[in-house]
Scaffold this motif. Structure first.
Motif, PDB file in Angstrom:
ATOM      1  N   VAL A  99      18.459  27.970 -15.537  1.00  0.00           N
ATOM      2  CA  VAL A  99      19.663  28.747 -16.035  1.00  0.00           C
ATOM      3  C   VAL A  99      20.638  27.976 -15.470  1.00  0.00           C
ATOM      4  N   GLY A 100      22.158  28.427 -15.671  1.00  0.00           N
ATOM      5  CA  GLY A 100      23.299  27.875 -14.884  1.00  0.00           C
ATOM      6  C   GLY A 100      23.307  26.372 -14.981  1.00  0.00           C
ATOM      7  N   ILE A 101      23.375  25.732 -16.146  1.00  0.00           N
ATOM      8  CA  ILE A 101      23.387  24.267 -15.762  1.00  0.00           C
ATOM      9  C   ILE A 101      24.726  23.958 -16.136  1.00  0.00           C
ATOM     10  N   ALA A 102      25.100  22.857 -15.277  1.00  0.00           N
ATOM     11  CA  ALA A 102      26.709  22.450 -15.124  1.00  0.00           C
ATOM     12  C   ALA A 102      26.515  20.886 -15.092  1.00  0.00           C
ATOM     13  N   ASP A 103      27.620  20.277 -15.658  1.00  0.00           N
ATOM     14  CA  ASP A 103      27.733  18.692 -15.413  1.00  0.00           C
ATOM     15  C   ASP A 103      28.528  18.707 -14.287  1.00  0.00           C
ATOM     16  N   VAL A 104      28.271  17.331 -13.391  1.00  0.00           N
ATOM     17  CA  VAL A 104      28.948  17.006 -12.539  1.00  0.00           C
ATOM     18  C   VAL A 104      29.167  15.421 -12.345  1.00  0.00           C
ATOM     19  N   PRO A 105      30.422  15.070 -11.823  1.00  0.00           N
ATOM     20  CA  PRO A 105      30.694  13.877 -11.798  1.00  0.00           C
ATOM     21  C   PRO A 105      29.444  12.798 -11.431  1.00  0.00           C
ATOM     22  N   GLY A 106      29.335  11.826 -12.223  1.00  0.00           N
ATOM     23  CA  GLY A 106      28.390  10.721 -11.642  1.00  0.00           C
ATOM     24  C   GLY A 106      27.151  10.813 -12.485  1.00  0.00           C
ATOM     25  N   ARG A 107      27.485  11.188 -13.854  1.00  0.00           N
ATOM     26  CA  ARG A 107      26.178  11.570 -14.870  1.00  0.00           C
ATOM     27  C   ARG A 107      25.047  12.545 -14.100  1.00  0.00           C
ATOM     28  N   ARG A 108      25.404  13.386 -13.340  1.00  0.00           N
ATOM     29  CA  ARG A 108      24.533  14.500 -13.106  1.00  0.00           C
ATOM     30  C   ARG A 108      24.762  15.644 -13.636  1.00  0.00           C
ATOM     31  N   PHE A 109      23.453  16.404 -13.533  1.00  0.00           N
ATOM     32  CA  PHE A 109      23.631  17.886 -13.961  1.00  0.00           C
ATOM     33  C   PHE A 109      22.985  18.769 -12.831  1.00  0.00           C
ATOM     34  N   ASP A 136      22.558  32.500 -13.086  1.00  0.00           N
ATOM     35  CA  ASP A 136      23.529  31.917 -13.680  1.00  0.00           C
ATOM     36  C   ASP A 136      24.325  30.873 -12.652  1.00  0.00           C
ATOM     37  N   GLY A 137      24.929  29.845 -13.006  1.00  0.00           N
ATOM     38  CA  GLY A 137      25.478  29.080 -11.991  1.00  0.00           C
ATOM     39  C   GLY A 137      26.800  28.750 -12.538  1.00  0.00           C
ATOM     40  N   LEU A 138      27.654  28.100 -11.786  1.00  0.00           N
ATOM     41  CA  LEU A 138      28.883  27.436 -11.899  1.00  0.00           C
ATOM     42  C   LEU A 138      29.288  26.081 -11.228  1.00  0.00           C
ATOM     43  N   VAL A 139      30.095  25.422 -11.500  1.00  0.00           N
ATOM     44  CA  VAL A 139      30.717  24.557 -10.646  1.00  0.00           C
ATOM     45  C   VAL A 139      32.007  24.581 -10.983  1.00  0.00           C
ATOM     46  N   THR A 140      32.809  24.312  -9.808  1.00  0.00           N
ATOM     47  CA  THR A 140      34.331  24.404  -9.622  1.00  0.00           C
ATOM     48  C   THR A 140      35.025  23.082 -10.346  1.00  0.00           C
ATOM     49  N   PRO A 141      36.287  23.397 -10.443  1.00  0.00           N
ATOM     50  CA  PRO A 141      36.862  22.410 -11.492  1.00  0.00           C
ATOM     51  C   PRO A 141      36.767  20.893 -11.052  1.00  0.00           C
ATOM     52  N   SER A 142      36.719  20.915  -9.542  1.00  0.00           N
ATOM     53  CA  SER A 142      36.451  19.570  -9.078  1.00  0.00           C
ATOM     54  C   SER A 142      35.022  19.067  -9.170  1.00  0.00           C
ATOM     55  N   GLY A 143      34.332  19.729  -9.366  1.00  0.00           N
ATOM     56  CA  GLY A 143      32.941  19.355  -9.530  1.00  0.00           C
ATOM     57  C   GLY A 143      32.153  19.380  -8.063  1.00  0.00           C
ATOM     58  N   ARG A 144      33.033  19.758  -7.177  1.00  0.00           N
ATOM     59  CA  ARG A 144      32.357  19.825  -5.936  1.00  0.00           C
ATOM     60  C   ARG A 144      31.658  20.935  -5.272  1.00  0.00           C
ATOM     61  N   GLN A 166      37.513  18.280 -21.695  1.00  0.00           N
ATOM     62  CA  GLN A 166      38.248  17.409 -20.769  1.00  0.00           C
ATOM     63  C   GLN A 166      38.371  18.104 -19.383  1.00  0.00           C
ATOM     64  N   ARG A 167      37.017  19.100 -19.435  1.00  0.00           N
ATOM     65  CA  ARG A 167      37.075  19.864 -18.020  1.00  0.00           C
ATOM     66  C   ARG A 167      35.633  19.508 -17.340  1.00  0.00           C
ATOM     67  N   ILE A 168      35.548  19.261 -16.149  1.00  0.00           N
ATOM     68  CA  ILE A 168      34.160  19.342 -15.592  1.00  0.00           C
ATOM     69  C   ILE A 168      33.713  20.678 -15.402  1.00  0.00           C
ATOM     70  N   GLY A 169      32.357  20.678 -15.604  1.00  0.00           N
ATOM     71  CA  GLY A 169      31.554  21.975 -15.527  1.00  0.00           C
ATOM     72  C   GLY A 169      31.856  22.913 -16.570  1.00  0.00           C
ATOM     73  N   MET A 170      32.369  22.683 -17.747  1.00  0.00           N
ATOM     74  CA  MET A 170      32.649  23.711 -18.911  1.00  0.00           C
ATOM     75  C   MET A 170      31.622  23.282 -20.128  1.00  0.00           C
TER      76      MET A 170
END
Lengths: 103, 402
Positions: free
Chosen positions: B164-174, B209-217, B398-402
């Protein structure tokens, strides 16, 4: 008027007694697909919750299924629907799941 | 009156309604392809019909309809970087790439038996799908949907978890969570045929579920099995999971939860995070630096979505069955409800236009999507849609984690 009736259905506790009329059955079928469906999938094939398809439920005890609907399963996300559904309604839903919802 | 006049105008256009679009899809294609940009497009999921409506948020209107997308209960979408293609994740494991301009399915694969959602890598080349069955995450080439590899969520020998709660983060990571295992995994997909996976264990019971902040941090996983959330600082040299807002339920019996909250599309407003309390009619407020509790807001029901308007000044909240006919608006500075409306039965989802001047709200059992002005709270349009659920606009590309 249809919208108002449907809205009312969604906020009132569902406590009708006696035999279920066709309007109520239609409401319950919508409830099963749409709201049970948020965890069990709209086709009942399962999601975060288990599959509720006939092949899994056919052999189960109907009263037992109705009891799960009414009281939930503690320690899991399955909530108790008592207060929103009567015992007759839960039994009817259990039976419909065992038979399989119409396509 | 203004609205009626507007809708009348829309209905007059050849491609202006779902019904017309369904009949005249081919007639619409050439026109839209020739004339339209895609930055103000989006889609509405008609989950019971297995179709989507392609919409334009500038007008606002339905542009076209795409059918035969399978079981779309709980369907969600991400978008290609050029905002032309939508990748749609269906409950039946279907992964569909839809061309929003021509209103055609480019490619469609059934990639698993039961899936919950997906994400697109920061470079736009990898689609990752989180599956319940078989438990794990599968990676696909975004261009062709050719399979790249599978990350099996095998947390014990032979035992797989729902993801559950998959999110993209910078650096080709999930980043994603394992519902059954209580783990968070960070997958570095620099080499997508051989991802490097970091496992964080014992993050808490039943992450839903999960989420990542708009910064990807910051990654957060909501926990169903206990009062609190799991937090991972992805900027840390050695990321680890720690619990925040522990014991927010104060040991009180929680109310029956008739619908799981959703964390994606969540609310960060200035220096505060707004998060749903499980089994309580409350929004939890956390300080975004310390992650300590900074308040609570009593609301109409159990929150399912708490979404910040893109500027963060307000957050809009919708609720679980059976209190799901209502929407409330929270002032994120005063931390109180300032407006309430009743769009109708079964409000399921909402999506803001890219800079937040309007919000689209799906009212499932009224077979309608309502569009509201977010400054005046006035309804500016109603669009017919059959059992509408998720609404997704291309600005998400154009947004991280969306």
């Amino acid at each position: 008027m249809v919208v108002i009736a449907a809205s009312f259905f969604h906020v009132r506790p569902l406590r009708g007694q006696g035999p279920l009329d066709q309007v109520r059955k239609t409401e319950l079928e919508n409830l099963v697909r749409q709201d049970c469906g948020s965890c069990h999938g709209m086709t009942m094939k399962g999601g975060l919750g288990r599959s509720l398809l006939p092949e899994r439920l056919r052999e189960a005890d109907r009263d037992g299924l109705a009891a799960i609907i009414l009281d939930g399963i503690p320690g899991t996300p399955m909530p108790p629907w008592r207060g929103l559904l009567t015992e007759a309604e839960a039994a009817w839903i259990a039976g419909r799941l065992q038979e399989g919802l119409a396509k | 009156m203004k609205r009626r006049a507007f809708l009348g105008g829309v209905a007059g256009l050849a491609c202006g309604t779902a019904a017309a679009a369904a009949k005249k899809a081919s007639a619409c294609e050439g026109v839209e392809a020739a004339l339209s940009g895609t930055g103000d497009l989006g889609l509405i999921v008609e989950r019971a019909d297995g179709s989507i409506l392609v919409v334009n948020t500038s007008r606002p209107q339905v542009v076209s309809k795409v059918e035969n997308l399978g079981d779309l209960s709980h369907a969600s979408a991400v978008f290609s970087r050029d905002q032309r293609f939508a990748y749609l994740f269906g409950r039946d494991g279907g992964l569909s790439k839809v061309d929003l301009v021509s209103a055609r399915i480019e490619t469609r694969v059934i990639q698993a038996g039961n899936s919950i959602g997906g994400a697109i890598s920061d470079d736009g080349t990898i689609i990752a799908v989180a599956n319940y069955e078989p438990g794990g995450v599968r990676l696909f080439d975004a261009e062709t949907l050719a399979p790249l590899t599978e990350i099996a969520a095998e947390y014990a020998p032979g035992v797989r978890s729902k993801t559950v709660g998959i999110a993209d983060v910078p650096g080709r990571r999930f980043v994603f969570s394992l519902y059954d295992a209580g783990e968070i995994w960070i997958a570095d997909c620099a080499n997508p045929s051989k991802p490097a996976v970091q496992r964080l264990k014992n993050i808490g019971r039943l992450p839903y579920d999960g989420l990542v902040t708009p910064s990807g941090r910051h990654y957060f996983a909501g926990l169903f099995g206990e009062d609190g959330l799991a937090h991972v600082d992805l900027w840390a040299p050695e990321p680890e999971a720690r619990k925040i807002l522990v014991g927010y339920g104060k040991g009180e019996e929680k109310l029956p939860v008739y619908k799981m909250p959703h964390l994606r599309g969540w609310a960060q407003a200035g220096d505060r995070l707004l998060l749903p309390a499980i089994g309580r009619h409350e929004v939890l407020v956390a300080d975004s630096r310390t992650l300590d509790e900074a308040g609570r807001i009593q609301v109409h029901g159990q929150p399912v979505f708490i979404v910040a308007r893109p500027d963060g000044r307000h957050a809009w909240v919708i609720f679980a069955h059976p209190r799901n006919d209502t929407v409330q608006v929270i002032d994120t500075v005063a931390l109180r409800v300032i407006h309430e409306m009743r769009p109708g039965p079964a409000v399921l989802h909402m999506e803001f236009t890219p800079r937040g001047h309007q919000v689209w709200i799906s009212v499932r059992d009224a077979d309608r999507v309502d569009v509201y002005d977010t400054q005046t709270f006035a309804k500016v349009a109603e669009l017919p849609a059959r059992k509408p659920s998720g609404i997704f606009f291309t600005a998400r590309a154009q947004r991280i984690g969306m």
